[in-house]
Write a protein that holds these residues in place. Structure first.
Motif, PDB file in Angstrom:
ATOM      1  N   GLU A   1       0.829  -1.206   0.000  1.00 24.85           N
ATOM      2  CA  GLU A   1       0.000   0.000   0.000  1.00 24.85           C
ATOM      3  C   GLU A   1       0.861   1.252   0.000  1.00 24.85           C
ATOM      4  O   GLU A   1       0.563   2.229  -0.711  1.00 24.85           O
TER       5      GLU A   1
ATOM      6  N   LEU B   1       2.436   1.790  -3.505  1.00 28.73           N
ATOM      7  CA  LEU B   1       1.506   2.219  -4.536  1.00 28.73           C
ATOM      8  C   LEU B   1       0.885   3.579  -4.257  1.00 28.73           C
ATOM      9  O   LEU B   1       0.206   4.146  -5.117  1.00 28.73           O
TER      10      LEU B   1
ATOM     11  N   PRO C   1      -0.237   2.076 -10.157  1.00 29.45           N
ATOM     12  CA  PRO C   1      -0.559   0.855  -9.408  1.00 29.45           C
ATOM     13  C   PRO C   1      -0.947  -0.326 -10.282  1.00 29.45           C
ATOM     14  O   PRO C   1      -0.540  -1.468 -10.028  1.00 29.45           O
TER      15      PRO C   1
ATOM     16  N   ARG D   1       1.084  -3.901 -10.329  1.00 28.89           N
ATOM     17  CA  ARG D   1       0.442  -5.167  -9.956  1.00 28.89           C
ATOM     18  C   ARG D   1       0.550  -6.186 -11.089  1.00 28.89           C
ATOM     19  O   ARG D   1       0.864  -7.358 -10.862  1.00 28.89           O
TER      20      ARG D   1
END
Length: 310
Positions: A14, A17, A30, A34
């Motif tokens: 977290e 990002l 993000p 991912r």
């Protein structure tokens, strides 16, 4: 407060990002992080945080091949402090921490707009990054031009003194060709590597690198003239994302007669026959002959790339 640097842990996702930058340079969003974490191009151990008093103030994301033991480029570095000198110091600390962890100092790639020289914000953003790069040991800065071609542009006409034929070649032949084309090269990376490793060391380094790229080995093409003399070669392979002109070169004694146009045309024919929707390439901004060859072939400039190297 002292700034500390470390590789990320599973609980840091977290925080990683959450970083954004107002600077007019490329950065990793993000979704891409991912997606490419799944393919192992980005990895937790290649993603670093800078912290002050337990609060993240910077991140650095290195990228590498899916099966690579070490990353090959630093793709994203964001520092969330207001002073440019402090930004540079924190950034340099992250780069050094990564280099110590990886046992290597990958190049740092920063993509900017085509007209970035006319944007004071972009100039300032590149300036503090260059300061950080030099402090961390990335002492050479090269500006490269990224170009792209799409099938709707049409295939270019080859402008040579005679017809060329194309064939494949084995690794030994390409090792020799990589060495021969270093003579008089306008490519900054090639010149610097020759100064360090010599022509044959540079050739071995090039062969090792290009063999790792995706794409078909049979699309490494050697060009011969009507007399059977080798005049140049082109690697019509891929980056991690697009079909590409990965390497293109004309032997010194055959330069200036349009051979490069024929090489580009053949590489585009190969990619077009494979149904590729887009073909990309790059060249140094100072390599005017190659830039003009791309333009003649119908490539358009998409961005500029600042490369910081050791």
């Amino acid at each position: 407060m002292t700034v500390t640097f470390r590789a990320s842990t599973p609980g840091d996702l977290e925080a990683l990002l959450a970083f954004r930058t107002p600077d007019p340079v490329s950065w990793i969003g993000p979704d891409r992080y991912r997606q490419e974490s799944v393919t192992r191009n980005y990895r937790r151990e290649w993603s670093f945080l800078a912290e002050r008093d337990g609060r993240p103030i910077g991140r650095a994301l290195w990228w590498g091949g899916s099966d690579a033991a070490k990353p090959s480029t630093l793709d994203d570095l964001i520092v969330d402090v207001s002073d440019d000198d402090e930004r540079a110091a924190v950034a340099a600390g992250m780069i050094r921490a990564g280099a110590e962890a990886f046992g290597t100092l990958p190049e740092w790639v920063v993509d900017v707009a085509v007209d970035w020289h006319d944007d004071p914000r972009a100039v300032a953003a590149v300036a503090w990054r260059e300061q950080a790069a030099r402090t961390a040991g990335l002492g050479r800065t090269t500006e490269r031009v990224s170009v792209a071609w799409e099938p709707g542009t049409g295939l270019p006409a080859a402008r040579t003194d005679g017809d060329l034929t194309f064939r494949t070649g084995d690794d030994a032949e390409f090792l020799d060709l990589f060495a021969r084309v270093t003579v008089g090269s306008l490519d900054a990376h090639t010149r610097a590597t020759v100064a360090e490793l010599g022509a044959h060391g540079t050739a071995a380094d090039d062969l090792e690198f290009y063999l790792t790229l995706p794409g078909r080995r049979q699309d490494w093409l050697v060009a011969e003239d009507a007399d059977g003399l080798v005049v140049g070669f082109v690697l019509a392979t891929r980056t991690a994302y697009d079909a590409a002109i990965s390497y293109i070169a004309v032997l010194p004694q055959h330069r200036g007669r349009g051979v490069v146009d024929a090489l580009l045309a053949e590489a585009l024919r190969v990619h077009g026959a494979a149904g590729e929707p887009r073909v990309v390439g790059t060249t140094d901004s100072e390599n005017v002959p190659m830039r003009r060859a791309f333009e003649r072939a119908g490539f358009t400039v998409t961005k500029r790339r600042i490369v910081f190297e050791a």
